[in-house]
Design a protein around this motif. Structure first.
Motif, PDB file in Angstrom:
ATOM      1  N   LEU A  95       0.835  -1.141   0.005  1.00 38.54           N
ATOM      2  CA  LEU A  95       0.010  -0.109  -0.102  1.00 38.54           C
ATOM      3  C   LEU A  95       0.842   1.308   0.153  1.00 38.54           C
ATOM      4  CD1 LEU A  95      -3.197   0.596   2.094  1.00 38.54           C
ATOM      5  CD2 LEU A  95      -1.452   2.515   2.028  1.00 38.54           C
ATOM      6  N   LEU A  96       1.878   1.307   0.910  1.00 39.22           N
ATOM      7  CA  LEU A  96       2.638   2.546   1.040  1.00 39.22           C
ATOM      8  C   LEU A  96       3.626   2.821  -0.169  1.00 39.22           C
ATOM      9  CD1 LEU A  96       3.503   2.564   4.728  1.00 39.22           C
ATOM     10  CD2 LEU A  96       2.093   3.975   3.707  1.00 39.22           C
ATOM     11  N   THR A  97       4.111   1.510  -0.867  1.00 35.75           N
ATOM     12  CA  THR A  97       4.989   1.804  -1.813  1.00 35.75           C
ATOM     13  C   THR A  97       4.298   1.700  -3.401  1.00 35.75           C
ATOM     14  OG1 THR A  97       5.809  -0.560  -1.695  1.00 35.75           O
ATOM     15  CG2 THR A  97       6.771   0.979  -0.288  1.00 35.75           C
ATOM     16  N   HIS A 118      11.612  -2.140   6.865  1.00 40.49           N
ATOM     17  CA  HIS A 118      11.360  -2.889   5.747  1.00 40.49           C
ATOM     18  C   HIS A 118      11.439  -2.225   4.455  1.00 40.49           C
ATOM     19  CE1 HIS A 118      10.497  -6.709   3.579  1.00 40.49           C
ATOM     20  NE2 HIS A 118       9.282  -6.344   3.051  1.00 40.49           N
ATOM     21  N   ILE A 119      10.998  -1.022   4.411  1.00 39.35           N
ATOM     22  CA  ILE A 119      10.790   0.090   3.444  1.00 39.35           C
ATOM     23  C   ILE A 119      12.271   0.771   3.179  1.00 39.35           C
ATOM     24  CG2 ILE A 119       9.935   1.865   2.318  1.00 39.35           C
ATOM     25  CD1 ILE A 119       7.323   1.181   3.932  1.00 39.35           C
ATOM     26  N   THR A 125       7.578   6.670  -1.138  1.00 40.98           N
ATOM     27  CA  THR A 125       6.262   6.050  -0.618  1.00 40.98           C
ATOM     28  C   THR A 125       4.977   6.985  -0.579  1.00 40.98           C
ATOM     29  OG1 THR A 125       6.638   7.353   1.658  1.00 40.98           O
ATOM     30  CG2 THR A 125       7.570   4.997   1.321  1.00 40.98           C
ATOM     31  N   ILE A 126       3.858   6.896  -0.434  1.00 36.88           N
ATOM     32  CA  ILE A 126       2.733   7.731  -0.582  1.00 36.88           C
ATOM     33  C   ILE A 126       3.074   8.925   0.444  1.00 36.88           C
ATOM     34  CG2 ILE A 126       0.399   8.173   0.249  1.00 36.88           C
ATOM     35  CD1 ILE A 126      -0.042   5.462  -0.521  1.00 36.88           C
ATOM     36  N   ILE A 372      -3.388   2.320  -4.799  1.00 39.41           N
ATOM     37  CA  ILE A 372      -3.475   3.647  -4.061  1.00 39.41           C
ATOM     38  C   ILE A 372      -2.333   4.816  -4.331  1.00 39.41           C
ATOM     39  CG2 ILE A 372      -3.713   4.749  -1.886  1.00 39.41           C
ATOM     40  CD1 ILE A 372      -5.424   2.247  -0.989  1.00 39.41           C
ATOM     41  N   TYR A 373      -0.999   4.183  -4.485  1.00 39.14           N
ATOM     42  CA  TYR A 373      -0.050   5.061  -4.763  1.00 39.14           C
ATOM     43  C   TYR A 373      -0.269   5.877  -6.104  1.00 39.14           C
ATOM     44  CZ  TYR A 373       4.836   6.703  -5.204  1.00 39.14           C
ATOM     45  OH  TYR A 373       5.977   7.873  -5.475  1.00 39.14           O
ATOM     46  N   SER A 374      -0.436   5.058  -7.223  1.00 37.44           N
ATOM     47  CA  SER A 374      -0.590   5.732  -8.362  1.00 37.44           C
ATOM     48  C   SER A 374      -1.682   6.368  -8.661  1.00 37.44           C
ATOM     49  CB  SER A 374      -0.517   4.696  -9.546  1.00 37.44           C
ATOM     50  OG  SER A 374       0.756   4.156  -9.734  1.00 37.44           O
ATOM     51  N   THR A 375      -2.774   6.282  -7.660  1.00 37.46           N
ATOM     52  CA  THR A 375      -4.009   6.882  -7.702  1.00 37.46           C
ATOM     53  C   THR A 375      -3.902   8.045  -7.084  1.00 37.46           C
ATOM     54  OG1 THR A 375      -5.313   4.862  -7.703  1.00 37.46           O
ATOM     55  CG2 THR A 375      -6.330   6.777  -7.199  1.00 37.46           C
TER      56      THR A 375
END
Length: 502
Positions: A95-97, A118-119, A125-126, A372-375
Protein backbone atom coordinates in the motif's frame (compact mmCIF):
# COMPACT_ATOMS: atom_id res chain seq x y z
CA UNK A 1 5.77 51.74 -25.77
CA UNK A 2 8.73 52.97 -23.74
CA UNK A 3 8.37 55.42 -20.87
CA UNK A 4 11.23 57.63 -19.68
CA UNK A 5 11.27 58.88 -16.10
CA UNK A 6 12.97 62.07 -15.00
CA UNK A 7 13.61 60.79 -11.50
CA UNK A 8 13.78 57.49 -9.63
CA UNK A 9 10.60 57.78 -7.54
CA UNK A 10 8.09 56.83 -10.26
CA UNK A 11 10.39 53.99 -11.34
CA UNK A 12 10.51 52.74 -7.74
CA UNK A 13 6.71 52.89 -7.47
CA UNK A 14 6.35 50.88 -10.66
CA UNK A 15 8.76 48.27 -9.35
CA UNK A 16 6.89 48.05 -6.04
CA UNK A 17 3.55 47.72 -7.86
CA UNK A 18 4.99 45.01 -10.13
CA UNK A 19 6.37 43.10 -7.17
CA UNK A 20 3.04 43.30 -5.37
CA UNK A 21 1.20 42.06 -8.46
CA UNK A 22 3.60 39.12 -8.81
CA UNK A 23 3.15 38.29 -5.14
CA UNK A 24 -0.63 38.37 -5.46
CA UNK A 25 -0.51 36.14 -8.54
CA UNK A 26 1.86 33.71 -6.80
CA UNK A 27 -0.33 33.54 -3.70
CA UNK A 28 -3.40 33.03 -5.87
CA UNK A 29 -1.72 30.20 -7.74
CA UNK A 30 -0.59 28.62 -4.45
CA UNK A 31 -4.08 28.82 -3.01
CA UNK A 32 -5.57 27.31 -6.16
CA UNK A 33 -3.05 24.47 -6.04
CA UNK A 34 -3.79 23.85 -2.38
CA UNK A 35 -7.54 23.88 -3.04
CA UNK A 36 -7.07 21.29 -5.81
CA UNK A 37 -5.24 18.96 -3.45
CA UNK A 38 -7.57 17.46 -0.86
CA UNK A 39 -6.66 16.27 2.58
CA UNK A 40 -6.22 12.50 2.49
CA UNK A 41 -7.06 9.99 5.21
CA UNK A 42 -6.35 6.27 4.70
CA UNK A 43 -7.83 3.97 7.35
CA UNK A 44 -6.36 0.47 7.12
CA UNK A 45 -8.21 -1.91 9.43
CA UNK A 46 -6.54 -5.12 10.56
CA UNK A 47 -7.98 -8.54 9.59
CA UNK A 48 -11.40 -7.10 8.68
CA UNK A 49 -13.07 -9.50 6.27
CA UNK A 50 -15.25 -8.66 3.28
CA UNK A 51 -18.49 -9.66 5.00
CA UNK A 52 -17.87 -7.88 8.29
CA UNK A 53 -19.74 -4.63 7.59
CA UNK A 54 -23.44 -3.99 7.18
CA UNK A 55 -22.69 -2.24 3.89
CA UNK A 56 -21.14 -5.50 2.66
CA UNK A 57 -23.99 -7.73 3.75
CA UNK A 58 -23.53 -8.39 7.47
CA UNK A 59 -26.84 -8.58 9.29
CA UNK A 60 -27.45 -5.92 11.95
CA UNK A 61 -28.46 -8.65 14.39
CA UNK A 62 -24.85 -9.86 14.24
CA UNK A 63 -22.95 -6.57 14.17
CA UNK A 64 -23.63 -2.89 13.62
CA UNK A 65 -21.21 -0.64 11.75
CA UNK A 66 -23.05 2.68 11.24
CA UNK A 67 -19.97 4.90 11.18
CA UNK A 68 -18.09 2.91 8.55
CA UNK A 69 -21.29 2.48 6.56
CA UNK A 70 -21.64 6.27 6.56
CA UNK A 71 -18.70 6.24 4.15
CA UNK A 72 -20.62 3.85 1.89
CA UNK A 73 -23.70 6.09 1.91
CA UNK A 74 -21.67 9.22 1.27
CA UNK A 75 -19.18 7.67 -1.15
CA UNK A 76 -18.38 4.67 -3.31
CA UNK A 77 -18.24 1.01 -2.36
CA UNK A 78 -15.96 -1.38 -4.25
CA UNK A 79 -16.96 -5.02 -4.69
CA UNK A 80 -13.65 -6.29 -6.11
CA UNK A 81 -10.96 -4.64 -3.98
CA UNK A 82 -8.00 -6.87 -3.17
CA UNK A 83 -4.96 -6.93 -0.95
CA UNK A 84 -1.64 -8.02 -2.49
CA UNK A 85 -1.12 -10.48 0.37
CA UNK A 86 -3.38 -12.43 2.68
CA UNK A 87 -1.37 -11.33 5.70
CA UNK A 88 -0.45 -8.06 7.44
CA UNK A 89 2.94 -6.51 6.73
CA UNK A 90 3.29 -7.44 3.02
CA UNK A 91 0.04 -5.59 2.33
CA UNK A 92 1.21 -2.57 4.32
CA UNK A 93 4.43 -2.49 2.31
CA UNK A 94 2.46 -2.73 -0.93
CA UNK A 95 0.00 0.00 0.00
CA UNK A 96 2.66 2.52 1.02
CA UNK A 97 5.06 1.82 -1.87
CA UNK A 98 2.86 0.65 -4.75
CA UNK A 99 5.09 -2.42 -5.09
CA UNK A 100 4.51 -6.09 -4.37
CA UNK A 101 6.31 -7.11 -1.21
CA UNK A 102 7.58 -10.37 -2.71
CA UNK A 103 9.86 -8.26 -4.93
CA UNK A 104 11.89 -7.60 -1.76
CA UNK A 105 13.93 -10.17 0.14
CA UNK A 106 10.80 -11.18 2.06
CA UNK A 107 9.34 -14.07 0.08
CA UNK A 108 7.10 -15.38 2.85
CA UNK A 109 5.86 -14.56 6.34
CA UNK A 110 5.69 -11.16 8.02
CA UNK A 111 7.98 -8.58 9.59
CA UNK A 112 8.85 -9.50 13.20
CA UNK A 113 8.81 -7.09 16.14
CA UNK A 114 12.57 -6.51 16.12
CA UNK A 115 13.15 -6.66 12.35
CA UNK A 116 14.76 -3.64 10.64
CA UNK A 117 12.81 -1.10 8.62
CA UNK A 118 11.39 -3.04 5.70
CA UNK A 119 10.99 -0.07 3.33
CA UNK A 120 14.27 1.18 1.91
CA UNK A 121 14.73 4.86 2.76
CA UNK A 122 15.52 5.62 -0.89
CA UNK A 123 12.17 4.26 -2.05
CA UNK A 124 9.28 6.63 -2.59
CA UNK A 125 6.19 6.12 -0.45
CA UNK A 126 2.77 7.71 -0.43
CA UNK A 127 3.97 9.80 2.51
CA UNK A 128 7.14 11.08 0.82
CA UNK A 129 5.24 11.74 -2.39
CA UNK A 130 2.61 13.84 -0.63
CA UNK A 131 5.16 15.55 1.58
CA UNK A 132 7.08 16.65 -1.53
CA UNK A 133 4.10 18.76 -2.62
CA UNK A 134 3.44 20.33 0.77
CA UNK A 135 1.35 17.85 2.75
CA UNK A 136 1.74 17.34 6.49
CA UNK A 137 1.95 13.58 7.08
CA UNK A 138 1.38 11.16 9.96
CA UNK A 139 1.42 7.39 10.52
CA UNK A 140 -0.63 6.46 13.59
CA UNK A 141 -1.60 2.95 14.66
CA UNK A 142 -0.18 -0.44 13.90
CA UNK A 143 3.16 -0.15 12.06
CA UNK A 144 4.42 -3.71 11.43
CA UNK A 145 7.17 -2.61 9.03
CA UNK A 146 10.18 -2.60 11.34
CA UNK A 147 12.68 -0.06 12.66
CA UNK A 148 16.41 0.51 12.27
CA UNK A 149 18.99 -1.16 10.06
CA UNK A 150 19.61 -4.33 12.05
CA UNK A 151 17.79 -5.92 14.96
CA UNK A 152 15.75 -3.13 16.53
CA UNK A 153 16.92 -2.01 19.97
CA UNK A 154 13.94 -0.39 21.67
CA UNK A 155 16.15 1.20 24.33
CA UNK A 156 17.74 3.45 21.69
CA UNK A 157 16.37 5.78 19.00
CA UNK A 158 14.56 3.67 16.41
CA UNK A 159 16.15 4.96 13.24
CA UNK A 160 15.65 4.76 10.37
CA UNK A 161 11.90 4.56 10.72
CA UNK A 162 8.70 6.20 9.46
CA UNK A 163 10.20 9.70 9.78
CA UNK A 164 12.79 8.68 7.19
CA UNK A 165 10.28 7.59 4.55
CA UNK A 166 8.06 10.66 4.47
CA UNK A 167 6.12 10.87 7.71
CA UNK A 168 6.32 14.00 9.88
CA UNK A 169 4.75 12.30 12.89
CA UNK A 170 4.54 8.71 14.07
CA UNK A 171 2.75 7.02 16.97
CA UNK A 172 2.45 3.28 16.91
CA UNK A 173 2.02 -0.20 18.18
CA UNK A 174 5.30 -1.54 16.73
CA UNK A 175 4.02 -4.80 15.31
CA UNK A 176 0.64 -6.28 16.34
CA UNK A 177 -2.03 -5.81 18.96
CA UNK A 178 -0.65 -7.71 21.94
CA UNK A 179 2.85 -7.93 20.44
CA UNK A 180 5.92 -8.78 22.51
CA UNK A 181 7.12 -5.17 22.72
CA UNK A 182 4.22 -4.19 24.98
CA UNK A 183 4.91 -0.46 24.41
CA UNK A 184 4.08 2.48 22.18
CA UNK A 185 6.56 4.27 19.92
CA UNK A 186 6.36 8.01 19.24
CA UNK A 187 8.49 9.27 16.36
CA UNK A 188 11.85 7.57 17.11
CA UNK A 189 11.49 6.57 20.75
CA UNK A 190 9.58 4.27 23.07
CA UNK A 191 7.01 6.33 24.94
CA UNK A 192 8.07 6.83 28.57
CA UNK A 193 11.32 4.84 28.29
CA UNK A 194 13.00 4.92 31.71
CA UNK A 195 16.19 2.93 31.26
CA UNK A 196 17.87 0.26 29.17
CA UNK A 197 17.35 -2.47 31.76
CA UNK A 198 14.82 -5.26 31.45
CA UNK A 199 11.81 -5.41 33.74
CA UNK A 200 9.87 -8.52 34.79
CA UNK A 201 7.19 -9.28 32.24
CA UNK A 202 4.80 -12.12 31.50
CA UNK A 203 3.72 -13.58 28.21
CA UNK A 204 1.93 -11.93 25.32
CA UNK A 205 -1.43 -13.31 24.11
CA UNK A 206 0.58 -15.27 21.53
CA UNK A 207 2.43 -17.15 24.26
CA UNK A 208 5.71 -15.32 23.64
CA UNK A 209 7.67 -13.64 26.40
CA UNK A 210 7.23 -9.89 26.58
CA UNK A 211 10.48 -8.07 25.87
CA UNK A 212 10.48 -6.39 29.30
CA UNK A 213 11.14 -2.86 28.00
CA UNK A 214 11.41 -0.47 30.97
CA UNK A 215 8.52 1.77 29.95
CA UNK A 216 4.77 1.99 30.58
CA UNK A 217 3.11 -1.11 29.18
CA UNK A 218 0.09 -0.93 26.89
CA UNK A 219 -3.27 -2.04 28.26
CA UNK A 220 -4.93 -4.00 25.47
CA UNK A 221 -8.47 -2.82 26.26
CA UNK A 222 -7.34 0.81 25.97
CA UNK A 223 -5.23 0.61 22.82
CA UNK A 224 -7.91 1.38 20.25
CA UNK A 225 -9.10 4.38 22.22
CA UNK A 226 -5.58 5.69 22.75
CA UNK A 227 -4.60 5.31 19.10
CA UNK A 228 -7.77 7.07 18.00
CA UNK A 229 -7.18 9.91 20.45
CA UNK A 230 -3.67 10.36 19.03
CA UNK A 231 -5.11 10.56 15.52
CA UNK A 232 -7.82 13.03 16.49
CA UNK A 233 -5.35 15.24 18.35
CA UNK A 234 -2.99 15.22 15.38
CA UNK A 235 -5.83 16.28 13.11
CA UNK A 236 -6.72 19.08 15.53
CA UNK A 237 -3.16 20.43 15.26
CA UNK A 238 -3.24 20.79 11.49
CA UNK A 239 -3.34 24.32 10.06
CA UNK A 240 -6.19 25.27 7.76
CA UNK A 241 -3.93 26.35 4.92
CA UNK A 242 -1.89 23.13 4.59
CA UNK A 243 -3.23 19.81 3.27
CA UNK A 244 -2.70 16.78 5.47
CA UNK A 245 -2.26 13.05 4.97
CA UNK A 246 -3.14 10.70 7.82
CA UNK A 247 -2.35 7.00 7.54
CA UNK A 248 -4.36 5.52 10.40
CA UNK A 249 -3.95 1.79 11.04
CA UNK A 250 -6.20 0.53 13.85
CA UNK A 251 -5.23 -2.68 15.64
CA UNK A 252 -8.82 -3.90 15.44
CA UNK A 253 -9.91 -6.44 14.56
CA UNK A 254 -6.68 -8.38 15.07
CA UNK A 255 -6.43 -10.91 17.91
CA UNK A 256 -6.55 -10.53 20.94
CA UNK A 257 -10.16 -9.33 20.93
CA UNK A 258 -10.27 -6.65 23.60
CA UNK A 259 -13.28 -4.35 23.18
CA UNK A 260 -13.61 -1.48 25.59
CA UNK A 261 -16.43 -1.18 28.08
CA UNK A 262 -18.23 1.01 25.55
CA UNK A 263 -18.58 -1.78 22.99
CA UNK A 264 -18.28 -4.97 25.06
CA UNK A 265 -21.44 -7.05 24.87
CA UNK A 266 -23.07 -4.80 22.27
CA UNK A 267 -22.96 -7.12 19.25
CA UNK A 268 -24.81 -10.33 18.58
CA UNK A 269 -21.65 -12.30 17.93
CA UNK A 270 -19.61 -12.09 21.12
CA UNK A 271 -16.12 -10.66 21.52
CA UNK A 272 -15.37 -10.87 17.80
CA UNK A 273 -18.40 -8.77 16.89
CA UNK A 274 -17.79 -6.38 19.78
CA UNK A 275 -14.26 -5.80 18.47
CA UNK A 276 -15.69 -4.89 15.06
CA UNK A 277 -17.89 -2.44 16.94
CA UNK A 278 -14.77 -0.95 18.51
CA UNK A 279 -13.33 -0.36 15.05
CA UNK A 280 -16.54 1.32 13.98
CA UNK A 281 -16.49 3.56 17.06
CA UNK A 282 -12.94 4.63 16.19
CA UNK A 283 -13.85 5.48 12.60
CA UNK A 284 -16.79 7.53 13.87
CA UNK A 285 -14.50 9.58 16.09
CA UNK A 286 -12.21 10.35 13.15
CA UNK A 287 -15.08 11.36 10.88
CA UNK A 288 -16.50 13.56 13.63
CA UNK A 289 -13.10 15.23 14.05
CA UNK A 290 -12.95 15.98 10.32
CA UNK A 291 -16.46 17.45 10.53
CA UNK A 292 -15.47 19.69 13.45
CA UNK A 293 -12.53 20.97 11.41
CA UNK A 294 -14.93 21.93 8.61
CA UNK A 295 -12.70 19.80 6.41
CA UNK A 296 -15.19 17.16 5.26
CA UNK A 297 -15.80 18.68 1.83
CA UNK A 298 -12.09 18.76 1.03
CA UNK A 299 -11.02 15.45 2.52
CA UNK A 300 -10.66 12.19 0.62
CA UNK A 301 -11.26 9.29 3.00
CA UNK A 302 -10.25 5.75 2.01
CA UNK A 303 -11.29 2.88 4.28
CA UNK A 304 -10.10 -0.69 3.74
CA UNK A 305 -8.39 -3.69 5.40
CA UNK A 306 -5.01 -5.39 5.14
CA UNK A 307 -6.37 -8.89 4.43
CA UNK A 308 -9.39 -11.10 4.94
CA UNK A 309 -10.86 -12.14 8.24
CA UNK A 310 -9.87 -15.02 10.52
CA UNK A 311 -12.64 -17.50 9.75
CA UNK A 312 -13.00 -20.39 12.19
CA UNK A 313 -15.93 -22.78 12.17
CA UNK A 314 -15.01 -25.06 15.08
CA UNK A 315 -13.54 -24.78 18.54
CA UNK A 316 -13.99 -22.37 21.42
CA UNK A 317 -12.32 -19.28 20.04
CA UNK A 318 -14.26 -16.00 19.55
CA UNK A 319 -14.06 -16.34 15.76
CA UNK A 320 -15.87 -19.69 15.92
CA UNK A 321 -18.45 -18.25 18.34
CA UNK A 322 -19.17 -15.49 15.82
CA UNK A 323 -19.48 -18.01 13.00
CA UNK A 324 -21.91 -20.15 14.95
CA UNK A 325 -23.91 -17.02 15.74
CA UNK A 326 -24.30 -16.47 11.99
CA UNK A 327 -21.55 -14.03 10.99
CA UNK A 328 -19.72 -14.89 7.75
CA UNK A 329 -16.72 -12.62 8.23
CA UNK A 330 -15.53 -13.05 4.63
CA UNK A 331 -18.96 -13.15 3.04
CA UNK A 332 -19.38 -15.61 0.19
CA UNK A 333 -15.66 -15.97 -0.49
CA UNK A 334 -13.76 -19.18 0.15
CA UNK A 335 -10.83 -19.14 2.57
CA UNK A 336 -9.55 -16.71 5.17
CA UNK A 337 -6.51 -14.75 6.25
CA UNK A 338 -3.32 -16.66 5.28
CA UNK A 339 -5.02 -18.59 2.45
CA UNK A 340 -4.62 -18.28 -1.33
CA UNK A 341 -8.37 -18.15 -1.88
CA UNK A 342 -10.47 -15.03 -2.30
CA UNK A 343 -11.44 -14.83 1.36
CA UNK A 344 -7.83 -13.97 2.12
CA UNK A 345 -7.66 -11.04 -0.32
CA UNK A 346 -11.13 -9.59 -0.94
CA UNK A 347 -11.64 -6.69 1.43
CA UNK A 348 -14.02 -3.78 1.89
CA UNK A 349 -12.98 -0.58 0.12
CA UNK A 350 -14.96 2.60 0.72
CA UNK A 351 -14.01 5.96 -0.76
CA UNK A 352 -15.60 9.29 0.16
CA UNK A 353 -14.78 12.68 -1.35
CA UNK A 354 -17.80 15.03 -1.36
CA UNK A 355 -18.40 16.74 -4.68
CA UNK A 356 -16.08 14.34 -6.52
CA UNK A 357 -17.20 10.80 -5.63
CA UNK A 358 -20.89 10.17 -6.23
CA UNK A 359 -22.54 9.09 -2.96
CA UNK A 360 -24.17 5.70 -2.54
CA UNK A 361 -22.55 4.17 -5.62
CA UNK A 362 -21.03 0.75 -6.31
CA UNK A 363 -17.96 -0.04 -8.44
CA UNK A 364 -17.18 -3.57 -9.68
CA UNK A 365 -13.75 -2.72 -11.10
CA UNK A 366 -10.91 -5.01 -10.02
CA UNK A 367 -8.45 -2.98 -7.95
CA UNK A 368 -5.57 -3.73 -5.61
CA UNK A 369 -4.42 -1.77 -2.58
CA UNK A 370 -1.06 -1.31 -4.31
CA UNK A 371 -2.98 0.94 -6.74
CA UNK A 372 -3.51 3.60 -4.08
CA UNK A 373 -0.02 5.04 -4.69
CA UNK A 374 -0.48 5.71 -8.42
CA UNK A 375 -4.03 6.88 -7.87
CA UNK A 376 -2.99 9.51 -5.35
CA UNK A 377 -0.03 10.47 -7.54
CA UNK A 378 -2.44 11.16 -10.41
CA UNK A 379 -4.74 13.06 -8.07
CA UNK A 380 -1.98 15.55 -7.16
CA UNK A 381 -0.73 15.74 -10.75
CA UNK A 382 2.47 13.79 -10.06
CA UNK A 383 1.83 10.75 -12.28
CA UNK A 384 4.04 7.69 -12.03
CA UNK A 385 6.17 7.19 -15.13
CA UNK A 386 6.80 3.70 -16.42
CA UNK A 387 10.57 4.20 -16.66
CA UNK A 388 10.92 5.07 -12.97
CA UNK A 389 11.71 2.61 -10.17
CA UNK A 390 8.65 3.85 -8.33
CA UNK A 391 5.39 2.06 -7.55
CA UNK A 392 6.21 -0.67 -10.09
CA UNK A 393 2.99 -2.61 -9.53
CA UNK A 394 0.59 0.28 -8.99
CA UNK A 395 -2.12 1.33 -11.45
CA UNK A 396 -4.02 4.59 -11.53
CA UNK A 397 -7.64 3.68 -10.67
CA UNK A 398 -8.80 7.26 -10.19
CA UNK A 399 -11.37 6.89 -13.01
CA UNK A 400 -13.03 4.08 -11.05
CA UNK A 401 -13.12 6.23 -7.92
CA UNK A 402 -14.49 9.31 -9.67
CA UNK A 403 -16.84 7.37 -11.92
CA UNK A 404 -15.40 8.78 -15.14
CA UNK A 405 -15.60 6.88 -18.43
CA UNK A 406 -12.92 4.41 -19.49
CA UNK A 407 -12.95 1.65 -22.09
CA UNK A 408 -10.66 -1.16 -20.96
CA UNK A 409 -10.31 -2.56 -17.44
CA UNK A 410 -7.83 -0.46 -15.46
CA UNK A 411 -5.86 -3.58 -14.56
CA UNK A 412 -5.07 -6.32 -17.07
CA UNK A 413 -3.86 -8.70 -14.36
CA UNK A 414 -3.16 -8.83 -10.65
CA UNK A 415 -0.88 -11.01 -8.55
CA UNK A 416 -1.68 -12.09 -5.00
CA UNK A 417 0.58 -13.95 -2.60
CA UNK A 418 0.00 -15.94 0.57
CA UNK A 419 2.35 -15.91 3.58
CA UNK A 420 3.71 -19.35 2.72
CA UNK A 421 4.97 -17.96 -0.60
CA UNK A 422 2.22 -19.35 -2.84
CA UNK A 423 1.38 -17.14 -5.84
CA UNK A 424 -1.87 -16.66 -7.71
CA UNK A 425 -2.65 -14.43 -10.68
CA UNK A 426 -5.99 -13.05 -11.85
CA UNK A 427 -6.82 -11.84 -15.35
CA UNK A 428 -10.36 -11.20 -16.49
CA UNK A 429 -12.57 -13.89 -14.92
CA UNK A 430 -9.68 -16.31 -14.48
CA UNK A 431 -7.60 -17.07 -11.42
CA UNK A 432 -4.60 -19.37 -11.59
CA UNK A 433 -2.98 -20.67 -8.39
CA UNK A 434 0.59 -21.85 -8.78
CA UNK A 435 0.44 -24.03 -5.67
CA UNK A 436 4.15 -23.93 -4.80
CA UNK A 437 5.39 -22.68 -1.40
CA UNK A 438 8.39 -20.39 -1.10
CA UNK A 439 11.66 -22.31 -1.56
CA UNK A 440 13.09 -20.29 1.33
CA UNK A 441 10.73 -21.96 3.79
CA UNK A 442 12.62 -24.47 5.90
CA UNK A 443 9.49 -26.51 6.59
CA UNK A 444 6.83 -25.91 3.93
CA UNK A 445 3.34 -26.24 5.38
CA UNK A 446 1.17 -29.18 4.46
CA UNK A 447 -1.93 -27.44 3.12
CA UNK A 448 -4.50 -28.65 0.63
CA UNK A 449 -4.17 -25.43 -1.40
CA UNK A 450 -0.57 -26.21 -2.41
CA UNK A 451 -1.32 -27.59 -5.86
CA UNK A 452 -2.03 -26.01 -9.24
CA UNK A 453 -5.57 -24.74 -9.63
CA UNK A 454 -7.65 -22.71 -12.08
CA UNK A 455 -10.97 -21.05 -11.35
CA UNK A 456 -13.39 -19.02 -13.40
CA UNK A 457 -14.55 -16.49 -10.82
CA UNK A 458 -17.36 -15.31 -13.05
CA UNK A 459 -18.97 -18.74 -13.06
CA UNK A 460 -17.57 -19.94 -9.76
CA UNK A 461 -16.93 -17.08 -7.31
CA UNK A 462 -16.66 -19.56 -4.45
CA UNK A 463 -13.68 -21.34 -6.07
CA UNK A 464 -15.28 -24.76 -5.75
CA UNK A 465 -14.68 -26.13 -9.26
CA UNK A 466 -11.04 -26.46 -10.28
CA UNK A 467 -11.11 -26.39 -14.11
CA UNK A 468 -7.39 -26.67 -14.77
CA UNK A 469 -7.91 -29.97 -16.61
CA UNK A 470 -10.70 -28.44 -18.71
CA UNK A 471 -8.78 -25.31 -19.68
CA UNK A 472 -5.08 -26.20 -19.58
CA UNK A 473 -4.34 -23.54 -22.22
CA UNK A 474 -5.65 -20.80 -19.90
CA UNK A 475 -3.55 -22.11 -17.04
CA UNK A 476 -0.49 -22.13 -19.29
CA UNK A 477 -1.07 -18.54 -20.40
CA UNK A 478 -1.49 -17.36 -16.83
CA UNK A 479 1.53 -19.32 -15.60
CA UNK A 480 3.63 -17.69 -18.32
CA UNK A 481 2.27 -14.25 -17.47
CA UNK A 482 3.03 -14.83 -13.78
CA UNK A 483 6.61 -15.83 -14.55
CA UNK A 484 7.09 -12.84 -16.83
CA UNK A 485 5.78 -10.44 -14.18
CA UNK A 486 8.23 -11.87 -11.65
CA UNK A 487 11.15 -11.59 -14.06
CA UNK A 488 10.30 -8.11 -15.33
CA UNK A 489 10.36 -6.52 -11.90
CA UNK A 490 7.18 -4.55 -12.57
CA UNK A 491 3.60 -5.21 -13.59
CA UNK A 492 2.89 -5.12 -17.30
CA UNK A 493 0.64 -2.34 -18.58
CA UNK A 494 0.44 -3.65 -22.12
CA UNK A 495 -1.55 -6.87 -22.00
CA UNK A 496 -5.33 -7.16 -22.06
CA UNK A 497 -7.27 -9.40 -19.66
CA UNK A 498 -8.00 -12.96 -20.69
CA UNK A 499 -11.57 -13.28 -21.87
CA UNK A 500 -14.28 -15.45 -20.45
CA UNK A 501 -14.75 -18.90 -21.94
CA UNK A 502 -17.41 -21.43 -21.04
Amino acid sequence: MIFHYKNSLPRMLVRIASAMLCAILTIGTSMATSADRPNIVIILADDLGYGSLNSYGADESHIRTPNIDRLARQGRRFSDANTPSSVCSPTRYGLLTGRYDWRTNQKHGVVSTTDPLHIDTSRSTIASLLKSVGYRTAAIGKWHLGYGTNKADFTKPLTPGPLDIGFDYHFSVPQNHGDASGVYVRNRDVVGLRSDRRIPAGKSPYGRDYMGIDAPQRVDENVMGELTTEAVEWLDRQPNDTPFFLYFAPVAIHFPYTPSQTTRGKSGTGLYGDWIGELDLSVGRLLDAIDRMNATENTLVIFTSDNGGVLMTEGERPEADAYRAGLLCNGKWRGRKHSIYEGGFRVPLLVRWPGHVEPGTLCDETVSLVDIYSTLAALIDQPVRSNENVAEDSFNVLPAILGTQYKEPLRSSMIVHSPNGNYAIRSGPWKYIEGIPSPTLKQPPQRDELHSQLYNLQNDPGERNNVIDVHPEVAEQLAELLNNERINGRSSRLTTPLKHED
